[in-house]
Write an enzyme that holds these catalytic residues in place. Structure first.
Site, PDB file in Angstrom:
ATOM      1  N   ARG A  18      38.258  39.111  37.043  1.00  0.00           N
ATOM      2  CA  ARG A  18      38.964  38.797  35.802  1.00  0.00           C
ATOM      3  C   ARG A  18      39.703  37.478  35.951  1.00  0.00           C
ATOM      4  O   ARG A  18      39.977  37.027  37.043  1.00  0.00           O
ATOM      5  CB  ARG A  18      39.943  39.913  35.444  1.00  0.00           C
ATOM      6  N   LYS A  21      44.694  47.640  45.885  1.00  0.00           N
ATOM      7  CA  LYS A  21      43.615  47.647  44.889  1.00  0.00           C
ATOM      8  C   LYS A  21      42.317  48.147  45.516  1.00  0.00           C
ATOM      9  O   LYS A  21      41.898  47.665  46.569  1.00  0.00           O
ATOM     10  CB  LYS A  21      43.444  46.232  44.329  1.00  0.00           C
ATOM     11  N   ARG A  59      52.885  42.448  36.075  1.00  0.00           N
ATOM     12  CA  ARG A  59      53.151  42.530  37.516  1.00  0.00           C
ATOM     13  C   ARG A  59      54.438  43.280  37.753  1.00  0.00           C
ATOM     14  O   ARG A  59      55.391  43.145  36.987  1.00  0.00           O
ATOM     15  CB  ARG A  59      53.311  41.140  38.126  1.00  0.00           C
TER      16      ARG A  59
HETATM   17  C1  BTN Z   1      38.665  42.268  38.674  1.00  0.00           C
HETATM   18  O1  BTN Z   1      38.949  41.069  38.766  1.00  0.00           O
HETATM   19  O2  BTN Z   1      39.457  43.150  38.996  1.00  0.00           O
HETATM   20  C2  BTN Z   1      37.313  42.682  38.147  1.00  0.00           C
HETATM   21  C3  BTN Z   1      36.282  42.634  39.217  1.00  0.00           C
HETATM   22  C4  BTN Z   1      34.901  43.039  38.761  1.00  0.00           C
HETATM   23  C5  BTN Z   1      33.875  42.842  39.847  1.00  0.00           C
HETATM   24  C6  BTN Z   1      32.539  43.390  39.464  1.00  0.00           C
HETATM   25  S1  BTN Z   1      31.431  43.527  40.824  1.00  0.00           S
HETATM   26  C7  BTN Z   1      30.130  43.905  39.728  1.00  0.00           C
HETATM   27  C8  BTN Z   1      30.287  43.019  38.531  1.00  0.00           C
HETATM   28  N1  BTN Z   1      29.651  41.743  38.741  1.00  0.00           N
HETATM   29  C9  BTN Z   1      30.525  40.747  38.766  1.00  0.00           C
HETATM   30  O3  BTN Z   1      30.238  39.551  38.938  1.00  0.00           O
HETATM   31  N2  BTN Z   1      31.763  41.210  38.604  1.00  0.00           N
HETATM   32  C10 BTN Z   1      31.776  42.631  38.396  1.00  0.00           C
END
Ligand code: BTN
Length: 321
Positions: free
Chosen positions: A120, A185, A318
């Site tokens: 994100r 996390k 946060r």
């Molecule tokens: C975050 O930032 O918390 C979200 C992370 C999401 C990661 C997943 S892994 C599978 C899918 N493909 C990606 O490129 N991102 C999501």
């Protein structure tokens, strides 16, 4: 990963003779030896046991499309197009590439590693080979973009339910949809809008990353944990986790499409890691106590000025340090 077939045979951790491996792979013993070298180059630890054969010392958790499909409920499996890849830039990007306009199939992509995993707010998502689950699913909703309010949170509840069904405990949710354990996390969800296919038909890609076996990571900027380190007594299989998540997302998004967000508010609140904590939002502009979510999924912050709803989007919440 060129050595996948060999690793498949060795994954039981027993000693296999060069001859039996050659027979199973339909190649010569020299070719087996070359494949062993390649496996070592791929990062596997393979012992040569004199006079006996080869033994894989690294525990492996391979992704097998057939096994994943077996774990998916038959009525869900029937409408699914599952792609399992050794390597991809991003499983979200792959679902976007594969999604046929107008197709009623639900595209799902799972990869052993990602070379450009997306998180994100433009961050990269660490995606080492063989360690974690990287899964994306394409979802279609009717009723325009407005019906998507709360979807992120629904997905968080579905993933938490799936992990708990496999034996994980105390799964928390950090608004809007990070998956948490007391140690940090555990995973994240990236929801990307694909667009409006036709009047009112909207397509969304939900990308889920769960730390499964990962024990070290260089550039993660916050405390994190994995299922294997939080629940070491259990054998974690990425395939089983994937199947449980696909089933849970299917069930949850069906309820969400039929009745909206209301059924998910309670389950989300019960996992809220911010509740009662002092938090700040809008880069510190808003500070107060976490009060859970409203009926559409906005996060409520109680401050001296009253209760302010914070919308999912650019704003991050946060805990004040
Ligand atoms: C975050 O930032 O918390 C979200 C992370 C999401 C990661 C997943 S892994 C599978 C899918 N493909 C990606 O490129 N991102 C999501």
């Amino acid at each position: 990963m060129k050595s996948k077939a060999l690793i498949n045979l060795l994954q039981d951790g027993k000693i296999h003779s060069g001859e039996s491996l050659a027979q199973s792979l339909g190649v010569s013993r020299t070719a087996v030896w070359k494949q062993i070298r390649r496996a070592v180059d791929d990062g596997y630890e393979v012992a040569t046991v004199r006079g006996k054969g080869y033994q894989l010392l690294t525990p492996v958790d391979l992704l097998d499309a057939g096994e994943i499909l077996e774990g998916i409920a038959p009525e869900v499996r029937a409408g699914l197009k599952l792609t399992v890849l050794d390597e991809v830039d991003s499983t979200n990007a792959e679902v976007i590439r594969q999604w046929q306009p107008g197709s009623s199939e639900i595209p799902v992509c799972i990869a052993d590693c990602q070379t450009a995993g997306r998180g994100r707010r433009g961050k990269a998502w660490q995606s080492p080979r063989g360690e974690n689950l990287y899964l994306s699913i394409g979802l279609t909703f009717h009723g325009g973009f407005a019906v998507l309010d709360g979807l992120s949170l629904v997905l968080g509840v579905a993933v938490a339910n799936a992990l708990e069904s496999l034996g994980a405990q105390s799964i928390g949710l950090k608004w809007p949809n990070d998956i948490f354990l007391p140690g940090g996390k555990l995973g994240g969800i990236l929801v990307e809008l694909q667009g409006e296919l036709q009047e009112g038909v909207v397509q969304v890609i939900a990308g889920i990353g769960i730390n499964v076996h990962m024990s070290e990571a260089d550039s993660v900027d916050q405390p994190w944990t994995s299922l294997a380190s939080a629940f070491p007594g259990q054998e974690w299989s990425r395939g089983r986790i994937a199947a449980a998540i696909i089933n849970a997302i299917h069930d949850a998004t069906k309820i969400f499409a039929d009745v909206g967000f209301s059924d998910f508010r309670g389950p989300w609140q019960s996992r809220d890691i911010f509740r009662g904590k002092t938090i700040h939002a809008r880069s510190g502009e808003l500070e107060g106590t976490g009060e859970g979510i409203d009926e559409t999924g906005n996060y409520l912050v109680r401050s001296a000025d009253g209760v302010t709803p914070v919308r999912a989007g650019e704003i991050s919440l946060r805990v004040r340090s």
